[in-house]
Scaffold this motif. Structure first.
Motif, PDB file in Angstrom:
ATOM      1  N   ARG A   1      -9.875  24.244 -23.433  1.00  0.00           N
ATOM      2  CA  ARG A   1     -10.871  25.215 -22.975  1.00  0.00           C
ATOM      3  C   ARG A   1     -11.355  24.889 -21.566  1.00  0.00           C
ATOM      4  O   ARG A   1     -11.399  25.764 -20.695  1.00  0.00           O
ATOM      5  CB  ARG A   1     -12.035  25.224 -23.960  1.00  0.00           C
TER       6      ARG A   1
ATOM      7  N   VAL B   1      -8.237  27.891 -28.134  1.00  0.00           N
ATOM      8  CA  VAL B   1      -9.209  28.593 -27.285  1.00  0.00           C
ATOM      9  C   VAL B   1     -10.185  29.375 -28.170  1.00  0.00           C
ATOM     10  O   VAL B   1     -11.414  29.277 -28.016  1.00  0.00           O
ATOM     11  CB  VAL B   1      -8.499  29.545 -26.292  1.00  0.00           C
TER      12      VAL B   1
ATOM     13  N   SER C   1     -12.565  27.122 -29.964  1.00  0.00           N
ATOM     14  CA  SER C   1     -13.566  26.500 -29.091  1.00  0.00           C
ATOM     15  C   SER C   1     -14.721  27.460 -28.782  1.00  0.00           C
ATOM     16  O   SER C   1     -15.801  27.035 -28.409  1.00  0.00           O
ATOM     17  CB  SER C   1     -12.925  26.000 -27.802  1.00  0.00           C
ATOM     18  N   TYR C   2     -14.472  28.767 -28.941  1.00  0.00           N
ATOM     19  CA  TYR C   2     -15.543  29.748 -28.721  1.00  0.00           C
ATOM     20  C   TYR C   2     -16.115  30.281 -30.044  1.00  0.00           C
ATOM     21  O   TYR C   2     -16.829  31.284 -30.060  1.00  0.00           O
ATOM     22  CB  TYR C   2     -15.023  30.931 -27.896  1.00  0.00           C
TER      23      TYR C   2
END
Ligand SMILES: O=C(O)CCC(=O)C(=O)O
Ligand SMILES: [Fe+2]
Length: 310
Positions: free
Chosen positions: A33, A146, A149-150
């Protein structure tokens, strides 16, 4: 602006087993990220899946491929614009490219091989199948990381199912006299994730946010990861699609292959609600990748902001 940079592209280690939830997985997820937010690219060590020996086989396979007659190469057409064979054009006289759509499906690689070699070419077929399978796994892994990670991992399946994992093979002919020329103009990719596997000739350069260009120096068969405008928009502007180009120097032809995850037609790209809040207002209206691509082709100076900016 324009000077050679001393900044380096981060190197992330994807070799060996990666178990979701393990400490190494979590640390790598964070690194992915951070690297994709800035500078917007990284080099991946992935030699347990794609060893240098396999890459060498892939480069010889490509050399053999681009040596076959032009009229045969032209038989590779695609229902998607710009995905089939493209001969060098005046704007990019050194660059030749051919691609395979939905390349994670082995039958599509077989069909391509049969088109290029009606008499068969088992070696090419096997090499491309293995490389594509392994690199597609890496592209998916990066997308999962990704999203995770969000806190948006629940959308992975939708993104995955609506994507075309397109495999592209590229040749850059060495310029006459070995002079330095631009092999591929500076550009930002438009797709989701791009994984590049360039040969040892070098020449790939990325532009950092301060405007400086830096050569991507790869050690022992690493791969290069960038993201395109689609992933930038999907993450509501968090990821940075890095501008990159290919500079040719010297007398050797350059070969490079890559996996591009690309949204299928009629899929609307929109940041999920988890990535939109007061601090991060929605930056783009929902858009169709192909509408954007067609817009860009006739408005080369424009980007996603001009096409779909709120
Ligand atoms: O050949 C390379 O290494 C880069 C290719 C590239 O940037 C592209 O096809 O978008
Ligand atoms: Fe690119």
């Amino acid at each position: 602006m324009g000077s050679q940079s001393v900044m380096k592209v981060p190197v992330l280690d994807f070799s060996g087993d990666l178990k979701p939830g393990a400490e190494r997985w979590k640390a790598l997820t964070q690194e992915v990220r951070e690297a994709l937010e800035s500078p917007g690219c990284f080099a991946a060590i992935y030699n347990t899946a794609v060893p240098e020996s396999l890459q060498k086989e892939m480069f010889s396979a490509m050399k053999e491929l681009f040596e076959i007659p032009q009229e045969t190469k032209m038989n590779n057409r695609s229902e998607f614009k710009y995905h089939g064979y493209r001969a060098p054009v005046p704007e990019a006289p050194f660059f030749e490219v051919t691609g395979i759509d939905h390349a994670a499906l082995p039958e599509n690689i077989e069909r391509f091989t049969d088109l290029m070699w009606p008499q068969g070419n088992t070696k090419f077929n096997e090499t491309v199948k293995t490389v594509t399978m392994k690199i597609t796994e890496l592209a998916k892994l990066i997308q999962i990381m990704v999203l995770e990670s969000y806190g948006a991992e629940k959308y992975f399946d939708d993104l995955d199912k609506s994507s075309n994992y397109h495999f592209r093979m590229m040749k850059y002919k060495a310029p006459e006299g070995g002079h330095q020329v631009e092999g591929l103009k500076g550009h930002v990719d438009k797709n989701i994730v791009t994984i590049l596997c360039p040969d040892q000739v070098g020449g790939l350069e990325v532009q950092f946010k301060d405007g400086s260009w830096a050569p991507v120096v790869l050690s022992g068969g690493s791969l290069v990861i960038t993201i395109g405008d689609t992933f930038m928009a999907w993450t509501n502007g968090r990821l940075h699609p890095v501008r990159h180009r290919v500079m040719l120097r010297g007398y050797e032809d350059r070969y490079s292959c890559g996996l591009f995850s690309i949204p299928n037609p009629n899929v609307l790209i929109e940041a999920p609600k988890e990535l939109v809040d007061e601090e991060h207002p929605k930056l783009f209206k929902p858009f169709d990748y192909y509408d954007y691509y067609n817009f860009y082709k006739i408005n080369k100076e424009c980007g996603l902001k001009e096409f779909a900016g709120v």
